[in-house]
Design a protein around this motif. Structure first.
Motif, PDB file in Angstrom:
ATOM      1  N   THR A  32      -7.591  33.106 -24.728  1.00  0.00           N
ATOM      2  CA  THR A  32      -7.685  32.065 -25.746  1.00  0.00           C
ATOM      3  C   THR A  32      -7.114  30.780 -25.177  1.00  0.00           C
ATOM      4  OG1 THR A  32      -7.362  33.723 -27.481  1.00  0.00           O
ATOM      5  CG2 THR A  32      -6.981  31.428 -28.090  1.00  0.00           C
ATOM      6  N   LEU A  33      -7.777  29.662 -25.391  1.00  0.00           N
ATOM      7  CA  LEU A  33      -7.254  28.376 -24.959  1.00  0.00           C
ATOM      8  C   LEU A  33      -6.439  27.776 -26.097  1.00  0.00           C
ATOM      9  CD1 LEU A  33      -7.183  26.231 -22.723  1.00  0.00           C
ATOM     10  CD2 LEU A  33      -9.172  25.170 -23.831  1.00  0.00           C
ATOM     11  N   TYR A  51       4.341  26.618 -29.813  1.00  0.00           N
ATOM     12  CA  TYR A  51       3.548  25.488 -30.291  1.00  0.00           C
ATOM     13  C   TYR A  51       3.295  24.585 -29.093  1.00  0.00           C
ATOM     14  CZ  TYR A  51       2.240  21.343 -32.964  1.00  0.00           C
ATOM     15  OH  TYR A  51       1.568  20.254 -33.467  1.00  0.00           O
ATOM     16  N   VAL A  52       2.043  24.254 -28.837  1.00  0.00           N
ATOM     17  CA  VAL A  52       1.703  23.417 -27.688  1.00  0.00           C
ATOM     18  C   VAL A  52       1.895  21.952 -28.085  1.00  0.00           C
ATOM     19  CG1 VAL A  52      -0.057  22.825 -25.981  1.00  0.00           C
ATOM     20  CG2 VAL A  52       0.037  25.157 -26.913  1.00  0.00           C
ATOM     21  N   PHE A 105       0.605  33.681 -20.139  1.00  0.00           N
ATOM     22  CA  PHE A 105      -0.088  32.407 -20.345  1.00  0.00           C
ATOM     23  C   PHE A 105       0.013  31.609 -19.060  1.00  0.00           C
ATOM     24  CE2 PHE A 105       4.236  31.762 -21.967  1.00  0.00           C
ATOM     25  CZ  PHE A 105       4.641  30.624 -21.277  1.00  0.00           C
ATOM     26  N   HIS A 106      -1.005  30.785 -18.817  1.00  0.00           N
ATOM     27  CA  HIS A 106      -1.031  29.944 -17.622  1.00  0.00           C
ATOM     28  C   HIS A 106      -1.556  28.566 -17.983  1.00  0.00           C
ATOM     29  CE1 HIS A 106      -0.020  32.963 -14.670  1.00  0.00           C
ATOM     30  NE2 HIS A 106      -0.942  33.771 -15.161  1.00  0.00           N
ATOM     31  N   ASN A 107      -1.006  27.568 -17.330  1.00  0.00           N
ATOM     32  CA  ASN A 107      -1.543  26.217 -17.430  1.00  0.00           C
ATOM     33  C   ASN A 107      -2.616  26.108 -16.354  1.00  0.00           C
ATOM     34  OD1 ASN A 107      -2.152  23.523 -17.336  1.00  0.00           O
ATOM     35  ND2 ASN A 107      -0.040  22.812 -17.183  1.00  0.00           N
ATOM     36  N   LEU A 108      -3.861  26.172 -16.755  1.00  0.00           N
ATOM     37  CA  LEU A 108      -4.973  26.137 -15.814  1.00  0.00           C
ATOM     38  C   LEU A 108      -5.595  24.742 -15.719  1.00  0.00           C
ATOM     39  CD1 LEU A 108      -6.575  29.578 -16.723  1.00  0.00           C
ATOM     40  CD2 LEU A 108      -4.964  29.035 -14.870  1.00  0.00           C
ATOM     41  N   SER A 109      -4.861  23.732 -16.191  1.00  0.00           N
ATOM     42  CA  SER A 109      -5.337  22.354 -16.136  1.00  0.00           C
ATOM     43  C   SER A 109      -4.656  21.621 -14.969  1.00  0.00           C
ATOM     44  CB  SER A 109      -5.036  21.647 -17.455  1.00  0.00           C
ATOM     45  OG  SER A 109      -3.665  21.276 -17.524  1.00  0.00           O
ATOM     46  N   ALA A 135      -3.848  28.610 -21.206  1.00  0.00           N
ATOM     47  CA  ALA A 135      -4.726  29.747 -21.491  1.00  0.00           C
ATOM     48  C   ALA A 135      -3.809  30.931 -21.776  1.00  0.00           C
ATOM     49  CB  ALA A 135      -5.620  30.040 -20.301  1.00  0.00           C
ATOM     50  N   VAL A 136      -4.020  31.557 -22.917  1.00  0.00           N
ATOM     51  CA  VAL A 136      -3.193  32.689 -23.339  1.00  0.00           C
ATOM     52  C   VAL A 136      -4.028  33.955 -23.196  1.00  0.00           C
ATOM     53  CG1 VAL A 136      -1.837  33.680 -25.217  1.00  0.00           C
ATOM     54  CG2 VAL A 136      -2.033  31.183 -25.003  1.00  0.00           C
ATOM     55  N   PHE A 137      -3.464  34.935 -22.511  1.00  0.00           N
ATOM     56  CA  PHE A 137      -4.117  36.223 -22.300  1.00  0.00           C
ATOM     57  C   PHE A 137      -3.283  37.264 -23.035  1.00  0.00           C
ATOM     58  CE2 PHE A 137      -4.800  33.368 -18.803  1.00  0.00           C
ATOM     59  CZ  PHE A 137      -6.150  33.478 -18.526  1.00  0.00           C
ATOM     60  N   CYS A 138      -3.904  37.939 -24.005  1.00  0.00           N
ATOM     61  CA  CYS A 138      -3.184  38.939 -24.794  1.00  0.00           C
ATOM     62  C   CYS A 138      -4.128  40.112 -25.029  1.00  0.00           C
ATOM     63  CB  CYS A 138      -2.721  38.336 -26.112  1.00  0.00           C
ATOM     64  SG  CYS A 138      -1.676  39.431 -27.089  1.00  0.00           S
TER      65      CYS A 138
END
Length: 190
Positions: free
Chosen positions: A85-86, A70-71, A103-107, A77-80
């Motif tokens: 998906t953001l 849960y964010v 997943f990566h925090n791209l912010s 960004a989640v890559f599956c």
């Protein structure tokens, strides 16, 4: 009220986790606070509070357990499989067992995730991988390039012991821009 002889019961005790008693571990650029360990839940699940800095996130992987997060703050960004998906603040994500993902925090601001893993065990893998730190917001200590290379060699065998697999580092690169790839590499000290 039900008859005490027919009411289900358990010998397990209540598990309580206090912030000052938690183990905090760094995995890559991230800091994970282990809120409830598998030993607290009869290995049914574990619960972690994750701090993901800009560019942070794990290496591509897959594992037998279900992973749900849960964010709480920020976004990742989640890559599956082959999808991006953001997940913004308030989003809930469930990653199926054995699904290839990262997943990566791209912010530009840190993200905070509450993560539940069922069955437990992933937290033990993290404890084997990373150094301990004082608090859930303590950044990772510096790691020499030699030590980092040594850990990357060990990772596939460590992951295998916990019913997980490490995927090639470029597994999801085709779903990221050059700038995003630079941010992730920077967070990893490259």
């Amino acid at each position: 009220m039900a008859d005490d002889k027919t009411f289900p019961s358990t010998t397990r005790q209540l598990a309580v986790s206090l912030p000052a008693e938690r183990t905090n571990v760094c995995v890559g650029a991230d800091t994970y606070s282990i809120v409830l360990k598998g030993t607290d839940t009869d290995d049914k699940f574990s619960f972690m509070d994750m701090l993901i800095p800009p560019g942070g996130g794990p290496m591509p992987h897959a594992h037998e357990c279900e992973e749900m997060f849960y964010v709480v703050e920020g976004e990742v960004a989640v890559f599956c499989h082959d999808r991006r998906t953001l997940a913004t603040t308030g989003s809930a994500v469930n990653i199926p067992g054995w699904a290839p993902h990262v997943f990566h925090n791209l912010s530009t601001v840190p993200a905070r995730l509450f993560c539940v893993v069922a069955a437990a065990g992933l937290e033990r893998e993290f404890l084997e991988i990373g150094p301990r730190v004082a608090t859930r917001t303590t950044p990772p200590p510096p790691v020499s390039s030699e030590k980092k290379a040594e850990m990357k060699k060990k990772m596939p065998e460590i992951a295998k012991r916990y019913n997980a697999r490490i995927l090639p580092p470029d597994t999801f690169n085709h779903l990221m821009s050059k700038e995003e790839l630079k941010l992730v590499a920077s967070a990893d000290g490259e």
